[in-house]
Design a protein around this motif. Structure first.
Motif, PDB file in Angstrom:
ATOM      1  N   ARG B   9       0.732  -1.308  -0.377  1.00 54.31           N
ATOM      2  CA  ARG B   9      -0.041   0.025  -0.076  1.00 54.31           C
ATOM      3  C   ARG B   9       0.889   1.295  -0.039  1.00 54.31           C
ATOM      4  O   ARG B   9       0.439   2.262  -0.450  1.00 54.31           O
ATOM      5  CB  ARG B   9      -1.011  -0.099   1.255  1.00 54.31           C
ATOM      6  N   PHE B  33      -3.592  -3.692 -16.386  1.00 53.40           N
ATOM      7  CA  PHE B  33      -3.458  -2.043 -16.765  1.00 53.40           C
ATOM      8  C   PHE B  33      -2.508  -1.578 -15.470  1.00 53.40           C
ATOM      9  O   PHE B  33      -2.983  -2.156 -14.198  1.00 53.40           O
ATOM     10  CB  PHE B  33      -4.484  -1.336 -16.885  1.00 53.40           C
ATOM     11  N   TYR B  35      -1.653   2.251 -14.108  1.00 55.30           N
ATOM     12  CA  TYR B  35      -1.862   3.595 -14.049  1.00 55.30           C
ATOM     13  C   TYR B  35      -1.048   4.300 -12.981  1.00 55.30           C
ATOM     14  O   TYR B  35      -0.682   3.689 -12.141  1.00 55.30           O
ATOM     15  CB  TYR B  35      -3.393   3.921 -13.955  1.00 55.30           C
ATOM     16  N   GLN B  37      -1.395   8.009 -10.702  1.00 56.82           N
ATOM     17  CA  GLN B  37      -2.618   8.991 -10.363  1.00 56.82           C
ATOM     18  C   GLN B  37      -1.964  10.230  -9.839  1.00 56.82           C
ATOM     19  O   GLN B  37      -1.403  10.112  -8.809  1.00 56.82           O
ATOM     20  CB  GLN B  37      -3.717   8.474  -9.629  1.00 56.82           C
ATOM     21  N   GLY B  42      -5.664  13.037 -13.119  1.00 52.86           N
ATOM     22  CA  GLY B  42      -6.520  11.876 -13.420  1.00 52.86           C
ATOM     23  C   GLY B  42      -5.749  10.792 -13.367  1.00 52.86           C
ATOM     24  O   GLY B  42      -4.414  10.727 -12.933  1.00 52.86           O
ATOM     25  N   LEU B  43      -6.165   9.553 -14.122  1.00 48.55           N
ATOM     26  CA  LEU B  43      -5.483   8.576 -14.301  1.00 48.55           C
ATOM     27  C   LEU B  43      -4.741   8.342 -15.558  1.00 48.55           C
ATOM     28  O   LEU B  43      -5.243   8.326 -16.697  1.00 48.55           O
ATOM     29  CB  LEU B  43      -6.355   7.216 -14.084  1.00 48.55           C
ATOM     30  N   LEU B  90      -1.828   2.725  -9.593  1.00 46.39           N
ATOM     31  CA  LEU B  90      -3.312   1.770  -9.435  1.00 46.39           C
ATOM     32  C   LEU B  90      -3.065   0.610 -10.753  1.00 46.39           C
ATOM     33  O   LEU B  90      -2.544   0.798 -11.941  1.00 46.39           O
ATOM     34  CB  LEU B  90      -4.344   2.650  -9.939  1.00 46.39           C
ATOM     35  N   PHE B 105     -11.808  -3.489 -12.930  1.00 44.01           N
ATOM     36  CA  PHE B 105     -11.546  -3.656 -11.428  1.00 44.01           C
ATOM     37  C   PHE B 105     -10.070  -3.303 -11.139  1.00 44.01           C
ATOM     38  O   PHE B 105      -9.367  -3.622 -11.473  1.00 44.01           O
ATOM     39  CB  PHE B 105     -11.807  -5.101 -11.271  1.00 44.01           C
ATOM     40  N   PHE B 106     -10.280  -2.484 -10.035  1.00 45.75           N
ATOM     41  CA  PHE B 106      -8.986  -1.929  -9.610  1.00 45.75           C
ATOM     42  C   PHE B 106      -8.407  -2.439  -8.383  1.00 45.75           C
ATOM     43  O   PHE B 106      -9.407  -2.854  -7.257  1.00 45.75           O
ATOM     44  CB  PHE B 106      -9.080  -0.387  -9.353  1.00 45.75           C
ATOM     45  N   GLY B 107      -7.071  -2.479  -8.096  1.00 49.52           N
ATOM     46  CA  GLY B 107      -6.434  -2.875  -6.975  1.00 49.52           C
ATOM     47  C   GLY B 107      -6.461  -1.434  -5.892  1.00 49.52           C
ATOM     48  O   GLY B 107      -6.989  -0.378  -6.452  1.00 49.52           O
ATOM     49  N   PRO B 108      -6.097  -1.919  -4.624  1.00 51.97           N
ATOM     50  CA  PRO B 108      -6.254  -0.518  -3.737  1.00 51.97           C
ATOM     51  C   PRO B 108      -5.145   0.505  -3.925  1.00 51.97           C
ATOM     52  O   PRO B 108      -5.107   1.553  -3.291  1.00 51.97           O
ATOM     53  CB  PRO B 108      -6.142  -1.200  -2.315  1.00 51.97           C
TER      54      PRO B 108
END
Lengths: 113, 115
Positions: B9, B33, B35, B37, B42-43, B90, B105-108
């Motif tokens: 994290r 993917f 990204y 941020q 944005g992403l 992300l 669907f995204f990870g934390p």
């Protein structure tokens, strides 16, 4: 070049207010538009819109797409502090089906008690 | 329940270090993917992969590389970390056959600080 612009970039309201977030786009091969909500961590999916004029609704959130004027709005009624988040819109980019999305800059919403 | 996990994290590294960010999804998704941020931007897509051992550059690939040796795992590598790579990273996955086409669907997220 495909692009998406969100407005406003940030917004501060009080609980109970209604807010409207805007997402304008220029896309050569439009297929759909997606809205996400991002609190402190991962963006979570809200809506996908493909057809003009058909409202998608989930509780106090709703969204609609205007393919003629090339924008979508996300409405939140009776806002609560838990609605505080970054709201992102995105659309699929490129040809084929790689799943690639282009995201807007996001609108940061803060709801005060 | 769909799940995307990221190895850390929070991460603090020094300039010049090699950094590995790991992402694992358990949904048997073809697409993955990475990204970054940053406030006001944005992403932004760094790299993506639509199959094992396949990768494509996104909008900002400079200074990054990726590896996808297994379907469920997609790694982002910073060969020599620099301070301008301090950011939130992300990971996301999707399936071309999903019920909501193109839903990711995204990870934390991993908040990386490079000192």
């Amino acid at each position: 070049e495909d692009k998406v612009v969100q407005s406003p970039l940030s917004l501060v309201v009080h609980e109970g207010d209604t807010v409207t977030l805007n997402c304008s786009y220029e896309v050569t091969n439009f297929r759909s538009l997606l809205w996400y909500k991002q609190e402190k961590k991962a963006p979570t999916f809200l809506f996908m819109l493909t057809s003009s004029g058909i409202e998608k609704k989930s509780g106090r959130l709703s969204s609609i797409l205007d393919k003629k004027e090339l924008f979508s709005i996300l409405n939140i009624t009776a806002t609560q502090t838990g609605d505080s988040a970054v709201y992102l819109c995105a659309f699929p980019a490129g040809s084929g089906n790689t799943g690639k999305l282009i995201f807007g800059q996001g609108t940061t919403l803060q709801v005060k008690p | 329940d769909v799940k995307v996990t990221q190895s850390s994290r929070y991460l603090v590294k020094r300039t010049g270090e090699k950094v590995f960010l790991e992402c694992v999804q358990d949904m048997d998704h073809e697409n993955m993917f990475w990204y970054r941020q940053d406030p006001g931007l944005g992403l932004r897509l760094i790299y993506f992969s639509y199959d094992v051992k396949m990768k494509e550059k996104g909008d900002i690939p400079e200074g990054y590389s990726v590896s996808r040796e297994k379907k469920e795992r997609f790694s982002l590598i910073l060969e020599s970390a620099s301070t301008n790579q301090t950011s939130m990273y992300l990971c996301a996955s999707s399936s071309p056959g999903g019920s909501n086409l193109n839903e990711q669907f995204f990870g934390p997220g991993t908040r990386l600080t490079v000192l």
